[in-house]
Design a protein around this motif. Structure first.
Motif, PDB file in Angstrom:
ATOM      1  N   THR A  48       0.855  -1.192   0.000  1.00 30.97           N
ATOM      2  CA  THR A  48       0.000   0.000   0.000  1.00 30.97           C
ATOM      3  C   THR A  48       0.888   1.236   0.000  1.00 30.97           C
ATOM      4  OG1 THR A  48      -1.867  -1.063   1.087  1.00 30.97           O
ATOM      5  CG2 THR A  48      -1.659   1.324   1.383  1.00 30.97           C
TER       6      THR A  48
ATOM      7  N   GLY B   2      -0.660   4.413  -1.172  1.00 27.12           N
ATOM      8  CA  GLY B   2      -1.539   5.563  -1.214  1.00 27.12           C
ATOM      9  C   GLY B   2      -2.895   5.179  -0.672  1.00 27.12           C
ATOM     10  N   ALA B   3      -3.722   6.180  -0.415  1.00 27.08           N
ATOM     11  CA  ALA B   3      -5.029   5.930   0.196  1.00 27.08           C
ATOM     12  C   ALA B   3      -6.041   6.871  -0.414  1.00 27.08           C
ATOM     13  CB  ALA B   3      -4.939   6.129   1.697  1.00 27.08           C
TER      14      ALA B   3
ATOM     15  N   ARG C 258      -9.291   7.007   0.853  1.00 28.33           N
ATOM     16  CA  ARG C 258      -9.348   7.446   2.260  1.00 28.33           C
ATOM     17  C   ARG C 258     -10.079   6.434   3.137  1.00 28.33           C
ATOM     18  NH1 ARG C 258      -7.806  13.308   2.774  1.00 28.33           N
ATOM     19  NH2 ARG C 258      -7.213  13.857   0.666  1.00 28.33           N
ATOM     20  N   ARG C 259      -9.931   5.144   2.798  1.00 24.11           N
ATOM     21  CA  ARG C 259     -10.515   4.105   3.641  1.00 24.11           C
ATOM     22  C   ARG C 259      -9.443   3.084   3.958  1.00 24.11           C
ATOM     23  NH1 ARG C 259     -16.200   2.094   1.958  1.00 24.11           N
ATOM     24  NH2 ARG C 259     -15.878   1.248   4.045  1.00 24.11           N
ATOM     25  N   PRO C 260      -9.510   2.459   5.151  1.00 26.51           N
ATOM     26  CA  PRO C 260      -8.449   1.526   5.548  1.00 26.51           C
ATOM     27  C   PRO C 260      -8.469   0.232   4.728  1.00 26.51           C
ATOM     28  CG  PRO C 260     -10.239   1.472   7.121  1.00 26.51           C
ATOM     29  CD  PRO C 260     -10.556   2.590   6.175  1.00 26.51           C
ATOM     30  N   VAL C 261      -7.374  -0.512   4.798  1.00 29.81           N
ATOM     31  CA  VAL C 261      -7.294  -1.838   4.195  1.00 29.81           C
ATOM     32  C   VAL C 261      -7.846  -2.836   5.213  1.00 29.81           C
ATOM     33  CG1 VAL C 261      -5.767  -3.610   3.276  1.00 29.81           C
ATOM     34  CG2 VAL C 261      -5.258  -1.194   2.866  1.00 29.81           C
ATOM     35  N   THR C 262      -8.936  -3.515   4.859  1.00 31.21           N
ATOM     36  CA  THR C 262      -9.538  -4.488   5.763  1.00 31.21           C
ATOM     37  C   THR C 262      -9.224  -5.885   5.255  1.00 31.21           C
ATOM     38  OG1 THR C 262     -11.294  -2.994   6.400  1.00 31.21           O
ATOM     39  CG2 THR C 262     -11.700  -5.330   6.731  1.00 31.21           C
ATOM     40  N   VAL C 263      -8.477  -6.633   6.048  1.00 29.44           N
ATOM     41  CA  VAL C 263      -7.965  -7.919   5.585  1.00 29.44           C
ATOM     42  C   VAL C 263      -8.713  -9.068   6.247  1.00 29.44           C
ATOM     43  CG1 VAL C 263      -5.935  -9.358   5.375  1.00 29.44           C
ATOM     44  CG2 VAL C 263      -5.685  -6.869   5.415  1.00 29.44           C
ATOM     45  N   PRO C 264      -9.588  -9.768   5.507  1.00 34.42           N
ATOM     46  CA  PRO C 264     -10.218 -10.956   6.091  1.00 34.42           C
ATOM     47  C   PRO C 264      -9.143 -11.927   6.561  1.00 34.42           C
ATOM     48  CG  PRO C 264     -11.272 -10.331   4.023  1.00 34.42           C
ATOM     49  CD  PRO C 264     -10.019  -9.503   4.135  1.00 34.42           C
TER      50      PRO C 264
ATOM     51  N   PHE D 256       1.227  -7.950   3.957  1.00 37.36           N
ATOM     52  CA  PHE D 256       0.754  -6.597   3.723  1.00 37.36           C
ATOM     53  C   PHE D 256       1.821  -5.640   4.212  1.00 37.36           C
ATOM     54  CE2 PHE D 256      -2.653  -9.510   3.880  1.00 37.36           C
ATOM     55  CZ  PHE D 256      -3.515  -9.095   2.879  1.00 37.36           C
ATOM     56  N   GLU D 257       2.277  -4.796   3.284  1.00 42.20           N
ATOM     57  CA  GLU D 257       3.330  -3.846   3.619  1.00 42.20           C
ATOM     58  C   GLU D 257       2.938  -2.471   3.101  1.00 42.20           C
ATOM     59  OE1 GLU D 257       6.969  -5.232   1.911  1.00 42.20           O
ATOM     60  OE2 GLU D 257       6.808  -7.190   2.863  1.00 42.20           O
ATOM     61  N   GLY D 258       3.687  -1.475   3.512  1.00 43.41           N
ATOM     62  CA  GLY D 258       3.476  -0.140   2.996  1.00 43.41           C
ATOM     63  C   GLY D 258       4.738   0.339   2.302  1.00 43.41           C
TER      64      GLY D 258
END
Lengths: 321, 321
Positions: free
Chosen positions: B231, B233-234, B237-243, B254-256
């Motif tokens: 990730t 950028g956003a 403007r919503r978070p990353v939701t990881v099942p 998951f990295e930034g």
């Protein structure tokens, strides 16, 4: 065994069967003990990461005694644990020697029955802290089987643990086990943990998450830039929601851990080295798992009554006759 | 410059100033060109990962010409880009030679002004694919400045890209640029992408996410076990939701990525090697960025009108007199 997926209390059956004669490279073994793990419940419900072809015998792990050996290096009376799925909830079975590991014959049978899953999960997730300077490990669900192993393995290495639990009354018990700090898994606990970290001047680079949801997000507020959060369970049955700034600006990493995958991919040498270290810790009394009750295989109804009891304190195990 | 954080159109001021006399190890340079990046807007609003002490001159990147040199290895007339924050939206400034990198004097000035951020972000995120066999890279916001660089750098290496865009009319343009497949960033696009992957018998181990929210979660359904989502950028403007199953059973990571951090931590040799490769690609015509319009510094109001215009097609840049 089970013939269909569903609630354990409904679909488990006690069935008579005869073992096939033991082929070259195989062992016939008698089960000594096998616990009920949360993964077993999911496996029986058909909600685990993999689904077996039915009918099949549950039981992720266990310890057994060799009754007949057609494999070099294994003698009658040896004790083994199962590297592959144990199918542990039965009196005896035939298994390829390649799929078992010999363990000491004088160890505590219940400890050995619980060696494969929880201690290994804790040990492998903690590997990420080996390269860290004076590691401080954060975890939620600290009272779980894995959580208690994390506390003890970290302690044996001189690493510190910051532990969150749903029931704060457990704090004394976990501190006794070697936890450095125990907090309730809510906003008040988070604030208390922040203070503790300030006082200790400590930074956390590894968080272990078995809950998900808000508990997982709370952890992020305690982590240093560049920290890793490892998710190995989802007791809260809610996803991990990662605010973007933790990924982009704070360089946090999010990974998962599933022991079954590791056991499939690791070499026999890696597995042997890890389990030997864990057995040594058990023998020194550095690694213990709480036992709630022990049941005969045929009494599976009583066993599952304990497994789902609100006052359960530790593992429920089956023991061979 | 800005004296307070806020909307660019409100807080930007055009101010006269004199450069300090040039000290040992420093250069006095004249700005040739400097773009407006989304990060600049956030920086001016005070919502970026770091906040400067005010008053300060915005402008993340840019290219300049040396007017006076007190540093070995730099002559009057050399062109440089800024490794540190450029403060690019001014006519001239003094800069330590250690904080700039020489670039060819015959390159396209606008291309060089946009070299530091987008091409480097794309290049560095794509580094994770170097060890992969026949990489296929997934991205959303494929029409962004970084997205277009990803397509071109991947193409130059013979890697494939699967691209999601909000506006599906852009497909032809991105295919022209070297994209292998372009889909609309919605459920229909996801299904179409699944079919494409089946037909191509391709597996994706790297996903680049600049949106977050549902777009980020959609990517997970196209990834192979063990894949990494980065990730950077956003926009949504919503978070990353990881099942949880993607973390535990499918071993996804998951990295930034934040270029500012990399530029702070990388060695000068690493930076030089990367930017030289990128300049070579530009010179070969393999790496181009779209330009919407070019403005004088004093005309910042007109520039920001274009920057926020719905029909903007490419970067808005300031050009020195």
């Amino acid at each position: 065994m089970i013939r269909e997926f569903g609630q354990a209390a409904k679909v488990l059956e006690w069935v008579k069967k005869e073992d096939l004669c033991c082929a070259e490279g195989a062992l016939r073994v008698r089960m000594l003990a096998s616990p009920i793990n949360p993964a077993d419940t999911n496996w029986i419900e058909g909600t685990y990461g993999t689904r077996p072809a039915l009918p099949e015998v549950p039981g992720t792990e266990g310890v057994a005694e060799v009754m007949e050996s057609r494999a070099a290096g294994f003698a009658v009376g040896d004790r083994v644990i199962f590297l592959d799925y144990a199918h542990g909830w039965q009196e005896s079975r035939v298994v390829a020697a390649a799929d078992v590991l010999r363990v000491p014959s004088d160890g505590n049978v219940l400890d050995l029955a619980m060696l494969k899953v929880n201690p290994a999960t804790a040990w492998l997730m903690l590997e990420r802290a080996r390269s860290m300077d004076k590691p401080v490990v954060l975890q939620n669900a600290a009272n779980s089987g894995v959580g208690r192993c994390v506390i003890q393995i970290a302690r044996a290495r001189g690493w510190r643990t910051v532990n969150f639990v749903r029931n704060a009354e457990l704090a004394a018990e976990l501190l006794d086990l070697g936890a450095d700090a125990v907090f309730s898994d809510d906003e008040a606990g988070l604030q208390a943990a922040k203070l503790w970290l300030q006082q200790e001047n400590a930074e956390i680079f590894l968080a272990l998450n078995a809950v998900g949801g808000e508990s997982a997000v709370r952890q992020l507020n305690l982590l240093a830039d560049g920290a890793t959060q490892v998710t190995y369970g989802a007791m809260g049955r809610r996803p991990v929601t990662v605010p973007n700034q933790f990924l982009i600006f704070r360089d946090m990493r999010f990974e998962g851990f599933w022991l079954s995958r590791w056991l499939k991919e690791a070499s026999r040498d890696e597995m042997t080295a890890m389990y030997e270290e864990l057995v040594t810790m058990m023998q020194k009394g550095q690694l213990r798992q709480a036992v709630d009750s022990v049941h005969a295989l045929a009494d599976f109804a009583a066993a599952f009554a304990r497994q789902t009891a609100a006052d359960r304190r530790g593992k429920v195990l089956f023991r061979g006759e």
